[in-house]
Scaffold this active site. Sequence first.
Site, PDB file in Angstrom:
ATOM      1  N   SER A 198       0.814  -1.220   0.000  1.00  0.00           N
ATOM      2  CA  SER A 198       0.000   0.000   0.000  1.00  0.00           C
ATOM      3  C   SER A 198       0.842   1.262   0.000  1.00  0.00           C
ATOM      4  O   SER A 198       0.333   2.353   0.193  1.00  0.00           O
ATOM      5  CB  SER A 198      -0.893   0.006   1.245  1.00  0.00           C
ATOM      6  N   CYS A 199       2.167   1.113  -0.255  1.00  0.00           N
ATOM      7  CA  CYS A 199       3.036   2.278  -0.133  1.00  0.00           C
ATOM      8  C   CYS A 199       2.857   3.256  -1.274  1.00  0.00           C
ATOM      9  O   CYS A 199       3.299   4.395  -1.197  1.00  0.00           O
ATOM     10  CB  CYS A 199       4.501   1.852  -0.059  1.00  0.00           C
ATOM     11  N   GLY A 200       2.235   2.817  -2.393  1.00  0.00           N
ATOM     12  CA  GLY A 200       1.991   3.744  -3.475  1.00  0.00           C
ATOM     13  C   GLY A 200       3.153   3.887  -4.432  1.00  0.00           C
ATOM     14  O   GLY A 200       3.076   4.659  -5.398  1.00  0.00           O
ATOM     15  N   LEU A 201       4.249   3.175  -4.207  1.00  0.00           N
ATOM     16  CA  LEU A 201       5.390   3.250  -5.112  1.00  0.00           C
ATOM     17  C   LEU A 201       5.221   2.228  -6.219  1.00  0.00           C
ATOM     18  O   LEU A 201       4.689   1.152  -6.013  1.00  0.00           O
ATOM     19  CB  LEU A 201       6.692   2.969  -4.363  1.00  0.00           C
TER      20      LEU A 201
END
Length: 285
Positions: free
Chosen positions: A115-118
Amino acid sequence: MGRVTERRRVIRIRDGAVSTRPDTLVAEEPLEIRLGGKPLAITMRTPGDDFALAAGFLVSEGVLASAPELANIVYCAGATGEGGSNSYNVVDVRLADGVPVPDITLERNVYTTSSCGLCGKASLDAVRTTARWPLDTSPDTPVRIEPATLSALPDRLRAAQRVFERTGGLHAAALFTADGELLDIREDVGRHNAVDKIVGRALQQGQLPLSSCVLMVSGRASFELVQKAVMAGIPVLAAVSAPSSLAVDLAVETGLTLVGFLRGTSMNVYAGEHRLALSAAASTD
């Protein structure tokens, strides 16, 4: 602290017969990890080896790499409310003098969760640029392991899982030599926590990098577990289930030997086959 398991009443139904009985469950509680007094992360874990878990987490984040860089780890009082007893669910890590403390903000370089978005490339680049011990990718690498040795590891892992035998609800991570000797095993509700406890204990004992070891995990091999192995200098990661695509990408990128679906005499080698003593006649279809 005796909080690894808890007892709960259950209704048991077997072949139509209904009864009540106590059941042993694995404990799960939050652990807040602070760095220099500032909140860093919260993980759901099985209590026990909390200091090792925090240290291992910081190894995977690229903050720690050796025992002298760690000043101390303490439990923070605070707990269960004003005047209450300590819950032992908050730890504070202090780095040694001279060790840089990273800027802890919402924008910090967290690439450990999905879920870090990277994007995938950013995640791969982050591990490659922060790993302290590049893995040996030479065909003449000193770590060589027989497939038969790998095949024996799942049973050895299971046999050493003491809490799993009572609860059936724990993951495990174990550290072996290339000859299959068990060096350490940790259990936790989260397989990533079990790996952090393994790595953290190694850091506390001055054993990093674990460049001659094999890491065996229950369940699947996620990107996060490959990352933790690479950051600890572990050259071989084996799992009883499947890896993710990004886990394989990272293993290929870093030179890690990644083995999945390790069950009996069967296994899939996804990367780093140069460390396995394979027959020269092995098919490449």
